[in-house]
Write an enzyme that holds these catalytic residues in place. Structure first.
Site, PDB file in Angstrom:
ATOM      1  N   LEU A  18       0.813  -1.206   0.000  1.00  0.00           N
ATOM      2  CA  LEU A  18       0.000   0.000   0.000  1.00  0.00           C
ATOM      3  C   LEU A  18       0.851   1.262   0.000  1.00  0.00           C
ATOM      4  O   LEU A  18       0.465   2.281  -0.569  1.00  0.00           O
ATOM      5  CB  LEU A  18      -0.932   0.015   1.219  1.00  0.00           C
ATOM      6  CG  LEU A  18      -2.081  -0.990   1.221  1.00  0.00           C
ATOM      7  CD1 LEU A  18      -2.846  -0.915   2.538  1.00  0.00           C
ATOM      8  CD2 LEU A  18      -3.028  -0.745   0.053  1.00  0.00           C
ATOM      9  N   GLY A  19       2.000   1.228   0.647  1.00  0.00           N
ATOM     10  CA  GLY A  19       2.857   2.408   0.690  1.00  0.00           C
ATOM     11  C   GLY A  19       4.107   2.144   1.505  1.00  0.00           C
ATOM     12  O   GLY A  19       4.174   1.203   2.298  1.00  0.00           O
ATOM     13  N   GLY A  21       7.409   4.347   3.576  1.00  0.00           N
ATOM     14  CA  GLY A  21       7.981   5.610   4.014  1.00  0.00           C
ATOM     15  C   GLY A  21       9.333   5.377   4.651  1.00  0.00           C
ATOM     16  O   GLY A  21       9.904   4.285   4.581  1.00  0.00           O
ATOM     17  N   ALA A  24       8.432   3.101   7.963  1.00  0.00           N
ATOM     18  CA  ALA A  24       7.577   1.921   7.948  1.00  0.00           C
ATOM     19  C   ALA A  24       7.085   1.620   6.543  1.00  0.00           C
ATOM     20  O   ALA A  24       7.108   2.478   5.655  1.00  0.00           O
ATOM     21  CB  ALA A  24       6.386   2.119   8.892  1.00  0.00           C
ATOM     22  N   VAL A  26       3.649  -0.268   4.609  1.00  0.00           N
ATOM     23  CA  VAL A  26       2.267  -0.650   4.862  1.00  0.00           C
ATOM     24  C   VAL A  26       1.816  -1.614   3.769  1.00  0.00           C
ATOM     25  O   VAL A  26       1.939  -1.319   2.573  1.00  0.00           O
ATOM     26  CB  VAL A  26       1.334   0.570   4.913  1.00  0.00           C
ATOM     27  CG1 VAL A  26      -0.094   0.136   5.243  1.00  0.00           C
ATOM     28  CG2 VAL A  26       1.827   1.576   5.952  1.00  0.00           C
ATOM     29  N   LYS A  41       1.020  -2.253   9.146  1.00  0.00           N
ATOM     30  CA  LYS A  41       2.143  -1.319   9.145  1.00  0.00           C
ATOM     31  C   LYS A  41       3.323  -1.968   9.862  1.00  0.00           C
ATOM     32  O   LYS A  41       3.221  -2.353  11.029  1.00  0.00           O
ATOM     33  CB  LYS A  41       1.734  -0.022   9.842  1.00  0.00           C
ATOM     34  CG  LYS A  41       2.775   1.079   9.791  1.00  0.00           C
ATOM     35  CD  LYS A  41       2.186   2.370  10.352  1.00  0.00           C
ATOM     36  CE  LYS A  41       3.168   3.526  10.242  1.00  0.00           C
ATOM     37  NZ  LYS A  41       2.588   4.796  10.720  1.00  0.00           N
ATOM     38  N   ASP A 135       2.145  16.297  11.784  1.00  0.00           N
ATOM     39  CA  ASP A 135       2.474  15.931  10.403  1.00  0.00           C
ATOM     40  C   ASP A 135       1.203  15.793   9.569  1.00  0.00           C
ATOM     41  O   ASP A 135       0.950  14.742   8.967  1.00  0.00           O
ATOM     42  CB  ASP A 135       3.269  14.621  10.378  1.00  0.00           C
ATOM     43  CG  ASP A 135       3.968  14.392   9.030  1.00  0.00           C
ATOM     44  OD1 ASP A 135       4.284  15.403   8.358  1.00  0.00           O
ATOM     45  OD2 ASP A 135       4.187  13.235   8.663  1.00  0.00           O
TER      46      ASP A 135
END
Length: 496
Positions: A18-19, A21, A24, A26, A41, A135
């Site tokens: 999903l993503g 960074g 972390a 996900v 996550k 954030d």
């Protein structure tokens, strides 16, 4: 683990990325027990040995679990990989993020205004609990479609109203900890100027700055670029901002004040920002209505249906005045599974595992397990929903009902009082906590009177005899019924 998809994370089958960074990754996972999708996550490998980052990662899960609110991403469970890295199992936001939607083009002005209002409402929940997010970015604003009555197991989404969720609290801090020694953290372009100063105090006004920048991204005549400068130019409350055609003029003043360089010149918190935004939109609606009432003036449609944040076709003033009037988040960690499993019925009763509940007249039951709550055998702990219409109870605030669950793992982790303290209803007025003995169990009962959604919510918990676990009951009584109904329902809960 890098970006190569693992086959399993704990008991969850991984479907896709999903993503990713800095801290972390996900993954979209599948819960085989509930037959539902979740977001998982996982702490990044390069930070696995940094105890400070590890603790920050776990703090996010603890914080979301403690606040447990419909405007925040829900935590189902936490775990640890064989290599020692922690992971958190979160509700899957199937509607994507604000960043995804803006990549397809600007949102219609009415929808953008409603979305900004809903974001501010979510941040206000954090501020009421003395938490600063720090954030706020388009990527941290998520959308989750609401459940459709009878549409399937929890975690699979129906066509109900869409919810706006605040996500990624990994940078959030309790105000008591947000001192001058707080490390710099935030996203360039949305981060308040003081977050770039290691000696500055970061408080709720930093989030107000972030809300203002999100407002400019949604409503500005010149959108914030995908890679904005690390620090916007210094600007006091007198320097105006330029907004798109159709935005009420007073909104510009709200965003100007919110994004002032000096914290003292901004709104004190998200609630104050939201109230100012509602007033500004209301003034715009009043002016438009007055213009339409002028004789010999051509009338034109000024707003279409608001779909960006799940709104209807209400005028902007009414929409913002009633924002937040949706359902209360269920304090249960999740709805039970469907009709399969250990659920049993006899005349006037229903059961899940060792838990038996006497049903009020006209009520029925569904469910066989407590979503996200696992026993030592790896199976869901027992739970069920009882209501005249169990499938509608979660989505329709006019339907009375109750969630009943038994958790041995929770009893080992916390006390009855501690469990209830983890289930605040931030928009409601708490009633005095009382104690009552019903059905051989000592119950602690906390009631809430709410301004919208379900008018009364009652949280109750007690310890089952022996080591069976903690019994948890959330009740929405029928209209006009109070403590007598709650006590009768509690008296009908049995374990064994």
């Amino acid at each position: 683990m890098g970006l190569t998809a693992p086959s399993l994370i704990g008991p969850y089958r991984v479907e896709r990325l999903l993503g990713a960074g800095s801290f972390a990754t996900v993954w979209l996972g599948h819960d085989p027990v509930l037959d539902s999708r979740v977001a998982i996550k996982v702490l990044a490998e390069n930070w696995s040995h940094d105890l400070r980052v590890r603790e920050r990662f776990l703090d996010e899960a603890r914080l979301l679990r403690r606040l447990e609110h419909e405007r925040l991403v829900r935590v189902h469970a936490v775990g640890e990989l064989p290599d020692g890295r922690p992971y958190a199992v979160l509700a899957w936001a199937d509607g994507g993020s604000m960043r995804d939607r803006l990549a397809r083009g600007p949102l219609p002005v009415p929808g953008a205004l409603a979305l900004l209002d809903q974001i501010a409402a979510g941040v206000a929940v954090l501020h009421r609990h003395d938490v600063v997010h720090r954030d706020l970015t388009p990527g941290n604003i998520l959308f989750r479609s609401g459940p459709q009555a009878g549409s399937g197991p929890p975690g699979e989404h129906g066509s109900g109203p869409e919810r706006v969720l605040i996500a990624d609290l990994g940078l959030a801090k309790a105000l008591a900890a947000a001192s001058g020694l707080t490390a710099r953290a935030g996203t360039p372009g949305y981060m308040a100027p003081e977050q770039d100063d290691p000696l500055a105090v970061v408080d709720t006004r930093a989030d107000v700055f972030g809300l203002g920048r999100l407002g400019l991204r949604l409503l500005g005549a010149a959108a914030i670029p995908p890679n904005p400068p690390a620090r916007p130019p210094d600007r006091g409350p007198g320097a105006p901002v330029r907004l798109r055609n159709g935005v009420p003029p007073a909104v510009a003043a709200v965003l100007t004040r919110a994004t002032a360089s000096r914290p003292a010149e901004r709104y004190p918190d998200a609630a104050a920002f939201r109230a100012a935004l509602a007033r500004a939109v209301g003034e715009g609606s009043d002016r438009a209505a007055a213009a339409e009432r002028r004789p010999d003036r051509r009338r034109t449609a000024t707003a279409g249906p608001d779909r960006a944040a799940g709104g209807g076709r209400r005028p902007a003033r009414r929409r913002l005045a009633t924002a937040g009037a949706g359902l209360l988040a269920l304090a249960a960690l999740g709805l039970p599974a469907g009709d399969a499993g250990t659920r049993r019925h006899t005349a006037g009763t229903a059961a899940s595992g060792p838990v038996t509940v006497a049903l009020p007249a006209g009520w029925r039951a569904t469910g066989a397990g407590w979503s996200g709550q696992y026993g030592e055998d790896g199976l869901l702990e027992p739970a069920l929903v009882i209501s005249p219409e169990p499938a509608r109870w979660a989505a329709d605030p006019s339907v009375p009902g109750a969630f009943v669950g038994l958790s041995a793992s929770t009893a080992r982790r916390t006390t009855v009082e501690g469990w209830l303290a983890e289930r605040p209803h931030a928009d409601c007025v708490p009633q005095p906590v009382r104690r009552t003995r019903q059905g051989g169990i000592d119950w602690v009962v906390a009631g809430f009177t709410c301004p919208a959604g379900r008018p009364v919510v009652v949280e109750a918990a007690g310890l089952a005899e022996g080591s069976a676990g903690l019994l948890y009951v959330q009740v929405t009584p029928p209209p006009g019924r109070g403590a007598d109904f709650v006590d009768a329902l509690l008296a009908g809960v049995r374990v064994g």
